[in-house]
Design an enzyme around this catalytic site. Structure first.
Site, PDB file in Angstrom:
ATOM      1  N   ASP A   1      -3.317 -16.285   5.587  1.00 42.13           N
ATOM      2  CA  ASP A   1      -3.736 -16.639   4.218  1.00 42.13           C
ATOM      3  C   ASP A   1      -2.495 -16.678   3.311  1.00 42.13           C
ATOM      4  O   ASP A   1      -2.407 -15.938   2.320  1.00 42.13           O
ATOM      5  CB  ASP A   1      -4.776 -15.636   3.680  1.00 42.13           C
ATOM      6  CG  ASP A   1      -4.250 -14.205   3.586  1.00 42.13           C
ATOM      7  OD1 ASP A   1      -4.784 -13.444   2.732  1.00 42.13           O
ATOM      8  OD2 ASP A   1      -3.305 -13.841   4.318  1.00 42.13           O
TER       9      ASP A   1
ATOM     10  N   ASP B   1       4.086 -12.902   2.519  1.00 45.42           N
ATOM     11  CA  ASP B   1       4.407 -12.250   3.794  1.00 45.42           C
ATOM     12  C   ASP B   1       3.836 -13.023   4.977  1.00 45.42           C
ATOM     13  O   ASP B   1       4.385 -12.976   6.084  1.00 45.42           O
ATOM     14  CB  ASP B   1       3.985 -10.776   3.789  1.00 45.42           C
ATOM     15  CG  ASP B   1       2.530 -10.556   3.441  1.00 45.42           C
ATOM     16  OD1 ASP B   1       1.941 -11.395   2.749  1.00 45.42           O
ATOM     17  OD2 ASP B   1       1.968  -9.537   3.893  1.00 45.42           O
ATOM     18  N   ASP B   2       2.747 -13.773   4.728  1.00 43.52           N
ATOM     19  CA  ASP B   2       2.244 -14.680   5.769  1.00 43.52           C
ATOM     20  C   ASP B   2       3.297 -15.735   6.097  1.00 43.52           C
ATOM     21  O   ASP B   2       3.515 -16.076   7.263  1.00 43.52           O
ATOM     22  CB  ASP B   2       0.973 -15.391   5.300  1.00 43.52           C
ATOM     23  CG  ASP B   2      -0.148 -14.445   4.932  1.00 43.52           C
ATOM     24  OD1 ASP B   2      -0.065 -13.819   3.872  1.00 43.52           O
ATOM     25  OD2 ASP B   2      -1.087 -14.308   5.743  1.00 43.52           O
TER      26      ASP B   2
ATOM     27  N   ASN C   1      -4.519  -0.220  -0.317  1.00 42.54           N
ATOM     28  CA  ASN C   1      -3.696  -0.825  -1.389  1.00 42.54           C
ATOM     29  C   ASN C   1      -4.559  -1.546  -2.420  1.00 42.54           C
ATOM     30  O   ASN C   1      -4.113  -1.796  -3.541  1.00 42.54           O
ATOM     31  CB  ASN C   1      -2.620  -1.763  -0.808  1.00 42.54           C
ATOM     32  CG  ASN C   1      -3.200  -2.830   0.114  1.00 42.54           C
ATOM     33  OD1 ASN C   1      -4.410  -2.896   0.320  1.00 42.54           O
ATOM     34  ND2 ASN C   1      -2.328  -3.648   0.691  1.00 42.54           N
TER      35      ASN C   1
ATOM     36  N   GLU D   1      -7.522  -1.336   2.602  1.00 43.41           N
ATOM     37  CA  GLU D   1      -6.405  -2.302   2.638  1.00 43.41           C
ATOM     38  C   GLU D   1      -6.981  -3.690   2.387  1.00 43.41           C
ATOM     39  O   GLU D   1      -8.106  -4.007   2.781  1.00 43.41           O
ATOM     40  CB  GLU D   1      -5.734  -2.203   4.035  1.00 43.41           C
ATOM     41  CG  GLU D   1      -4.604  -3.157   4.269  1.00 43.41           C
ATOM     42  CD  GLU D   1      -5.119  -4.545   4.706  1.00 43.41           C
ATOM     43  OE1 GLU D   1      -6.164  -4.600   5.371  1.00 43.41           O
ATOM     44  OE2 GLU D   1      -4.482  -5.541   4.337  1.00 43.41           O
TER      45      GLU D   1
ATOM     46  N   ASN E   1      -6.856  -6.927   3.558  1.00 46.77           N
ATOM     47  CA  ASN E   1      -7.476  -7.837   4.533  1.00 46.77           C
ATOM     48  C   ASN E   1      -8.857  -7.345   4.964  1.00 46.77           C
ATOM     49  O   ASN E   1      -9.765  -8.139   5.199  1.00 46.77           O
ATOM     50  CB  ASN E   1      -6.574  -8.006   5.764  1.00 46.77           C
ATOM     51  CG  ASN E   1      -5.336  -8.831   5.452  1.00 46.77           C
ATOM     52  OD1 ASN E   1      -5.331  -9.605   4.491  1.00 46.77           O
ATOM     53  ND2 ASN E   1      -4.287  -8.634   6.223  1.00 46.77           N
TER      54      ASN E   1
ATOM     55  N   HIS F   1       4.366  -7.164   5.045  1.00 44.47           N
ATOM     56  CA  HIS F   1       3.360  -6.644   5.974  1.00 44.47           C
ATOM     57  C   HIS F   1       3.166  -7.532   7.215  1.00 44.47           C
ATOM     58  O   HIS F   1       3.201  -7.056   8.337  1.00 44.47           O
ATOM     59  CB  HIS F   1       2.011  -6.528   5.251  1.00 44.47           C
ATOM     60  CG  HIS F   1       2.042  -5.686   4.017  1.00 44.47           C
ATOM     61  ND1 HIS F   1       2.062  -4.312   4.033  1.00 44.47           N
ATOM     62  CD2 HIS F   1       2.062  -6.047   2.705  1.00 44.47           C
ATOM     63  CE1 HIS F   1       2.086  -3.856   2.786  1.00 44.47           C
ATOM     64  NE2 HIS F   1       2.092  -4.892   1.965  1.00 44.47           N
ATOM     65  N   ASP F   2       2.918  -8.801   7.018  1.00 41.25           N
ATOM     66  CA  ASP F   2       2.417  -9.657   8.097  1.00 41.25           C
ATOM     67  C   ASP F   2       3.370  -9.881   9.266  1.00 41.25           C
ATOM     68  O   ASP F   2       2.923  -9.927  10.424  1.00 41.25           O
ATOM     69  CB  ASP F   2       1.973 -11.009   7.518  1.00 41.25           C
ATOM     70  CG  ASP F   2       0.737 -10.864   6.654  1.00 41.25           C
ATOM     71  OD1 ASP F   2       0.543 -11.691   5.750  1.00 41.25           O
ATOM     72  OD2 ASP F   2      -0.045  -9.915   6.873  1.00 41.25           O
TER      73      ASP F   2
HETATM   74  O1  RIB Z   1      -2.545  -5.644   2.682  1.00 36.69           O
HETATM   75  C1  RIB Z   1      -1.575  -6.591   3.042  1.00 36.69           C
HETATM   76  C2  RIB Z   1      -2.216  -7.843   3.535  1.00 36.69           C
HETATM   77  O2  RIB Z   1      -2.977  -8.446   2.496  1.00 36.69           O
HETATM   78  C3  RIB Z   1      -1.197  -8.922   3.943  1.00 36.69           C
HETATM   79  O3  RIB Z   1      -1.743  -9.690   4.973  1.00 36.69           O
HETATM   80  C4  RIB Z   1      -1.039  -9.749   2.697  1.00 36.69           C
HETATM   81  O4  RIB Z   1      -0.666 -11.108   2.982  1.00 36.69           O
HETATM   82  C5  RIB Z   1      -2.454  -9.738   2.173  1.00 36.69           C
HETATM   83  O5  RIB Z   1      -3.171 -10.735   2.872  1.00 36.69           O
HETATM   84 CA    CA Z   2      -1.820 -12.102   4.787  1.00 31.75          CA
END
Ligand code: RIB
Ligand code: CA
Length: 313
Positions: free
Chosen positions: A10, A14-15, A158, A164, A166, A239-240
């Site tokens: 998505d 970070d993706d 978060n 979290e 996702n 993160h990703d």
């Molecule tokens: O919590 C981090 C995740 O949520 C990562 O995949 C960031 O891209 C968001 O999608």
């Molecule tokens: Ca992501």
């Protein structure tokens, strides 16, 4: 041996780093990129995936758009972190890469069913597409090699103190994915928060001095400003890409077996990944969960991938 993966994403900053890491890492081969609503509505996450593929010269990997909303709940997005356009920090032209007409769920099912035991699913956004795929064709649960996902946390969330992003966006999908019985590795925030881009990382990426590296620096500087204002951190966590790193170099991310369930009804805890390492009462593990990150090894892998994409020897 090269690991063939389907990257479900998505984009989001970070993706974008995960797409680049997958493309630039020889141990990983992209069988498809699928997009899902999450950080942004589906049209934008799909456009951003096409933008990154165009930037990196990824022209031979099918990009398929997937689900535009979570299974049950309304879409919750993350403009506060990724900005309005989703990949702010770089001037994007019109992408030259076009999506395939097939739906992401059909692409996932078709590729997995045609290559039993070969495909690793790597979801790095809400798990809507993955849940729909295993509902549409339950046999993929015994035909995928593994699911390696970025999501969840056993040390606090978060989006809320418990959840979290996702998993929070589509907890029902996460419950389906964690309950499907396939080999599953969860890389939660306790691992991915360690993947922080500090000034040494910015220096090393800048030194590559290529269009891709300049785009990455621009995107990460924007993401750094957003993370500083939203979260108060000066070194933004990417993160990703940790999910790609775990596929390519499992030794970088030690994991432990656990039983993971998703809270769906908590007034304060909906979207929480309830991770039980205890192995008590005959409860069997249904996942391996990341517990640490070799940070120098991670950044060496990431910089090496950018160097390879940049054509820098
Ligand atoms: O919590 C981090 C995740 O949520 C990562 O995949 C960031 O891209 C968001 O999608
Ligand atoms: Ca992501």
């Amino acid at each position: 041996m090269t690991r063939r993966i389907i990257l479900d994403c998505d984009p989001g900053h970070d993706d974008a780093m995960a797409i680049l890491l997958a493309h630039g890492t020889p141990e990983v081969s992209l069988a498809a990129i699928t997009t899902v609503a999450g950080n942004h509505p589906l049209a934008l996450t799909t456009l951003n995936a096409l933008r990154v593929c165009t930037l990196a010269g990824i022209h031979d990997v099918p990009v398929a758009a997937g689900c535009a909303a979570p299974l049950v709940r309304p879409l919750f997005t993350a403009e506060d972190i990724h900005g309005k356009g989703g990949l702010e920090g770089h001037e994007w032209g019109e992408p030259s890469v076009r999506p395939v007409p097939e739906h992401a769920v059909d692409v996932i099912v078709d590729i997995v069913m045609s290559a039993p035991g070969e495909i690793t699913l790597v979801p790095i956004g809400p798990l809507t597409n993955i849940a729909m795929a295993v509902r549409k064709e339950p046999r993929i649960a015994e035909r995928v090699r593994e699911v390696v996902l970025m999501g969840g946390s056993f040390t606090g969330g978060n989006v809320t103190p418990a959840a979290e992003f996702n998993v929070y966006v589509d907890p029902e999908a996460a419950a389906i994915v964690f309950g499907a019985g396939w080999p599953l590795t969860m890389l939660g925030l306790e691992v991915t928060r360690k993947a922080a881009a500090d000034e040494e990382v910015f220096r090393r990426v800048s030194a590559l001095d290529s269009p891709v590296a300049r785009a990455v620096v621009g995107m990460l500087r924007f993401y750094q400003r957003q993370q500083m204002s939203a979260v108060g951190v000066s070194a933004p966590p990417v993160h990703d890409p940790c999910a790609i790193a775990q596929v390519a170099r499992p030794e970088l991310i030690p994991c432990r077996e656990a039983h993971v369930e998703i809270e769906l009804d908590g007034r304060l805890t909906t979207g929480m990944t309830v991770v039980d390492f205890r192995r008590r009462g005959g409860v069997q593990p249904n996942a391996t969960v990341g517990v640490d990150l070799d940070l120098p090894g991670f950044w060496d892998l990431f910089i090496g991938a950018l160097r390879s994409i940049s054509g820098v020897v």
